[in-house]
Design an enzyme around this catalytic site. Structure first.
Site, PDB file in Angstrom:
ATOM      1  N   LYS A   1     -10.833  12.699 -36.162  1.00 36.09           N
ATOM      2  CA  LYS A   1     -10.901  11.850 -34.969  1.00 36.09           C
ATOM      3  C   LYS A   1     -12.299  11.914 -34.373  1.00 36.09           C
ATOM      4  O   LYS A   1     -12.674  12.887 -33.723  1.00 36.09           O
ATOM      5  CB  LYS A   1      -9.881  12.282 -33.912  1.00 36.09           C
TER       6      LYS A   1
ATOM      7  N   CYS B   1     -25.513  21.164 -28.059  1.00 37.35           N
ATOM      8  CA  CYS B   1     -24.841  22.402 -27.631  1.00 37.35           C
ATOM      9  C   CYS B   1     -25.768  23.605 -27.755  1.00 37.35           C
ATOM     10  O   CYS B   1     -25.591  24.604 -27.079  1.00 37.35           O
ATOM     11  CB  CYS B   1     -23.579  22.612 -28.459  1.00 37.35           C
TER      12      CYS B   1
ATOM     13  N   GLU C   1     -23.682  23.706 -18.229  1.00 39.14           N
ATOM     14  CA  GLU C   1     -24.297  22.980 -19.332  1.00 39.14           C
ATOM     15  C   GLU C   1     -24.630  21.566 -18.848  1.00 39.14           C
ATOM     16  O   GLU C   1     -23.737  20.739 -18.670  1.00 39.14           O
ATOM     17  CB  GLU C   1     -23.307  22.914 -20.497  1.00 39.14           C
TER      18      GLU C   1
HETATM   19  P1  NAD Z   1     -15.313  16.415 -25.210  1.00 43.27           P
HETATM   20  O1  NAD Z   1     -14.717  17.773 -25.170  1.00 43.27           O
HETATM   21  O2  NAD Z   1     -15.155  15.533 -24.034  1.00 43.27           O
HETATM   22  O3  NAD Z   1     -14.750  15.588 -26.452  1.00 43.27           O
HETATM   23  C1  NAD Z   1     -14.810  16.098 -27.764  1.00 43.27           C
HETATM   24  C2  NAD Z   1     -13.742  15.422 -28.597  1.00 43.27           C
HETATM   25  O4  NAD Z   1     -12.473  15.803 -28.067  1.00 43.27           O
HETATM   26  C3  NAD Z   1     -13.786  13.901 -28.577  1.00 43.27           C
HETATM   27  O5  NAD Z   1     -13.437  13.395 -29.851  1.00 43.27           O
HETATM   28  C4  NAD Z   1     -12.709  13.547 -27.553  1.00 43.27           C
HETATM   29  O6  NAD Z   1     -12.139  12.288 -27.792  1.00 43.27           O
HETATM   30  C5  NAD Z   1     -11.700  14.644 -27.811  1.00 43.27           C
HETATM   31  N1  NAD Z   1     -10.817  14.921 -26.675  1.00 43.27           N
HETATM   32  C6  NAD Z   1     -11.070  14.746 -25.359  1.00 43.27           C
HETATM   33  N2  NAD Z   1      -9.997  15.116 -24.617  1.00 43.27           N
HETATM   34  C7  NAD Z   1      -9.055  15.541 -25.489  1.00 43.27           C
HETATM   35  C8  NAD Z   1      -7.726  16.049 -25.347  1.00 43.27           C
HETATM   36  N3  NAD Z   1      -7.162  16.192 -24.158  1.00 43.27           N
HETATM   37  N4  NAD Z   1      -7.065  16.406 -26.466  1.00 43.27           N
HETATM   38  C9  NAD Z   1      -7.631  16.284 -27.684  1.00 43.27           C
HETATM   39  N5  NAD Z   1      -8.868  15.787 -27.887  1.00 43.27           N
HETATM   40  C10 NAD Z   1      -9.575  15.430 -26.794  1.00 43.27           C
HETATM   41  O7  NAD Z   1     -16.844  16.661 -25.576  1.00 43.27           O
HETATM   42  P2  NAD Z   1     -17.996  15.571 -25.706  1.00 43.27           P
HETATM   43  O8  NAD Z   1     -18.340  15.120 -24.329  1.00 43.27           O
HETATM   44  O9  NAD Z   1     -17.646  14.557 -26.736  1.00 43.27           O
HETATM   45  O10 NAD Z   1     -19.177  16.464 -26.319  1.00 43.27           O
HETATM   46  C11 NAD Z   1     -19.983  17.250 -25.536  1.00 43.27           C
HETATM   47  C12 NAD Z   1     -19.546  18.697 -25.573  1.00 43.27           C
HETATM   48  O11 NAD Z   1     -19.450  19.137 -26.930  1.00 43.27           O
HETATM   49  C13 NAD Z   1     -20.549  19.613 -24.930  1.00 43.27           C
HETATM   50  O12 NAD Z   1     -19.878  20.557 -24.129  1.00 43.27           O
HETATM   51  C14 NAD Z   1     -21.214  20.303 -26.103  1.00 43.27           C
HETATM   52  O13 NAD Z   1     -21.761  21.561 -25.824  1.00 43.27           O
HETATM   53  C15 NAD Z   1     -20.100  20.398 -27.063  1.00 43.27           C
HETATM   54  N6  NAD Z   1     -20.621  20.576 -28.413  1.00 43.27           N
HETATM   55  C16 NAD Z   1     -20.489  21.800 -29.014  1.00 43.27           C
HETATM   56  C17 NAD Z   1     -21.010  22.013 -30.280  1.00 43.27           C
HETATM   57  C18 NAD Z   1     -20.888  23.337 -30.970  1.00 43.27           C
HETATM   58  O14 NAD Z   1     -21.015  23.360 -32.187  1.00 43.27           O
HETATM   59  N7  NAD Z   1     -20.628  24.424 -30.276  1.00 43.27           N
HETATM   60  C19 NAD Z   1     -21.675  20.980 -30.924  1.00 43.27           C
HETATM   61  C20 NAD Z   1     -21.790  19.763 -30.291  1.00 43.27           C
HETATM   62  C21 NAD Z   1     -21.245  19.561 -29.020  1.00 43.27           C
END
Ligand code: NAD
Length: 471
Positions: free
Chosen positions: A173, A282, A373
């Site tokens: 997804k 991240c 962050e």
């Molecule tokens: P997000 O948590 O909002 O969304 C991530 C994914 O989860 C998306 O596909 C979203 O549709 C899905 N999602 C959202 N709510 C959900 C729910 N209730 N149930 C299941 N899935 C759900 O994050 P974002 O805004 O897309 O990305 C930014 C964040 O990702 C930042 O906090 C960043 O640090 C983190 N990130 C971490 C890494 C790592 O490897 N540690 C890498 C890249 C990004």
């Protein structure tokens, strides 16, 4: 797939999509629509899981050498279509095209790596009384992979590679804002000969289809990258069916610059460590910790280096930083510097597009800009007194993903690297991510490791079989 026309995943059957719920994908540099997609709902998620489950028995039986060949073919197709994929990613995420090419290159390397790993991740035989015990690496089953919008294709590949190598089938997804490269990857997987149903790309809302994958009894594991907040929801949801989870979450990493460092090199590297991908990384070293003895000199160098970051059209070869992903995200980023007198604020295009300038602010580690962050091009510069103070500040955060240490003292470099509570550290370098080395967080940055041979642990179960030699 045209990057201006409509696109529907060839891997999500139309019957399971609800055409009333369309998704408009925008170019963040122009705010123009670039695709209209049909989104799946709960029924679509269930259908995708059913397809992945149906494909599982045959995929498990594919001989390791053949599975490796299919992954290698996918890697080659990613290389052949590298420019097309980089342009999709650049347009959809607002990434500078040069960086997007590098990311797509890594995607191909990841598939090559896991093609090579297929027959090198195996069990052992253990001599025991009365016979012999053998261990086997078994696939988990259907795995749900939920990825964010900042490195859509890259992060998807870190999960798909080991998942398929271990014999699992996948429902991927992508984030709502950036589904286009994942859809194209799904098509390339079919072209590579990976059987239908093995890699399913599901476009839909996290709160609907993401949540359904987490709850679904036929999904054995969730590989999640995203925010710490949603990561906690994944953990809670997974508990009901004792799903395995890997969580790659947020970060607030420190870039620790000691006075004995090569200050020119450290200052030249520091902007890239925060402003790459417009800070939506991240691993961003968004807290720049500087030893007081070198503070003024380093600050001058840092401001000069930051002034040099080229911000503009992502399609321009010279561009080093593009826009933020959305208007809502820009408003969040802006809230961290509203009313703050910055040390430096760069230039950014005016008008359409979600632009935000490179911004340096002086802070203490207690300030909101240093604790949360920001996920944008904002760096908090924080002075420290000595080595112990640097380690204390670096660790004074709920996160623990990444970080850098700049010093010419090798013993100190290792001491500090051991003392900082982070999963990935670099000395005299910004690098966090390498195909062959494990990547993942400490503390609230998550758990489990991606990349390298370590990732295979997260996509397989160990089975122990005892064979009696006494009967
Ligand atoms: P997000 O948590 O909002 O969304 C991530 C994914 O989860 C998306 O596909 C979203 O549709 C899905 N999602 C959202 N709510 C959900 C729910 N209730 N149930 C299941 N899935 C759900 O994050 P974002 O805004 O897309 O990305 C930014 C964040 O990702 C930042 O906090 C960043 O640090 C983190 N990130 C971490 C890494 C790592 O490897 N540690 C890498 C890249 C990004």
């Amino acid at each position: 797939m045209s990057d201006t026309g409509s696109a529907v995943s060839p891997l999500a059957p139309r019957s399971c999509l609800n055409p009333a719920v369309t998704l408009t994908v925008l170019d963040p540099a122009t705010e123009e629509p670039i695709a209209e997609l049909e989104q799946a709902g709960v029924e679509g998620a269930d259908a995708a899981v059913a397809r992945a489950k149906a494909a599982l028995p045959a995929w498990r039986r594919v001989a390791p050498a053949d599975r490796a060949r299919l992954l290698r073919r996918l890697a080659s197709l990613v290389e052949e279509h590298g420019e097309e994929l980089a342009r999709i990613e650049s347009r959809n995420v607002g990434k500078p095209i040069a960086g997007a090419r590098g990311e797509v290159g890594m995607v191909a390397q990841v598939f090559h790596f896991y093609a090579g790993a297929v027959d090198k991740h195996h069990g052992e035989t253990i001599p025991v009384a009365g016979g012999v015990a053998a261990t086997f690496r078994e696939p988990l089953g259907v795995v749900g992979l939920i990825v964010p919008w900042n490195f859509p294709l890259n992060i998807a590949s870190w999960k798909i590679g080991p998942a398929l190598a271990c014999g699992n089938t996948v429902v991927l997804k992508p984030a709502e804002l950036t589904p286009l490269s994942a859809l194209r990857l799904g098509e390339l997987a079919l072209e590579a000969g990976i059987p239908e149903g093995v890699l399913n790309v599901l476009v839909g809302k996290g709160s609907v289809v993401g949540r359904r994958l987490i709850e679904h009894p036929d999904v054995a594991k969730i590989g999640f990258t995203g925010s710490t907040e949603v990561g906690a929801e994944v953990m809670r949801g997974a508990a009901a069916t004792i799903k395995r989870v890997t969580l790659e979450l947020g970060g607030k990493s420190a870039n620790v610059v000691f006075a004995d460092a090569d200050l020119e090199a450290a200052a030249a590297a520091a902007p890239y460590a925060v402003f790459d991908n417009a800070g939506q990384d991240c691993c961003a070293r968004s807290r720049i910790l500087v030893e007081r003895a070198a503070y003024d000199r380093f600050l001058d160098l840092l401001v000069e280096a930051t002034r040099g970051v080229v911000v503009g059209d992502p399609a321009d070869e010279a561009t080093e930083m593009g826009p933020l992903i959305s208007a809502a995200h820009r408003a969040t980023v802006a809230s961290y510097v509203d009313g703050v007198q910055p040390l430096f604020r760069g230039e950014a295009p005016e008008g359409r597009g979600y632009w935000f300038p490179c911004t340096l602010v002086e802070a203490t580690n207690e300030d909101r800009v240093a604790r949360e962050e920001v996920f944008g091009p904002v760096a908090a510069v924080i002075p420290f007194a000595d080595e112990a103070d640097a380690v204390r500040i670096a660790n004074d955060t709920p996160y623990g993903l990444s970080g850098s240490i700049w010093t010419r003292d090798g013993a100190r470099a290792l001491r500090v690297a051991r003392a900082v509570e982070s999963g990935v550290l670099s000395v005299n370098s910004n690098g966090s991510v390498r195909v062959a080395t494990p990547f993942g967080g400490f503390k609230q940055s998550g758990f489990g490791r991606e990349l390298g041979m370590h990732a295979l642990e997260g996509y397989s179960e160990v089975k122990s079989v005892f064979v009696s030699t006494e009967v």
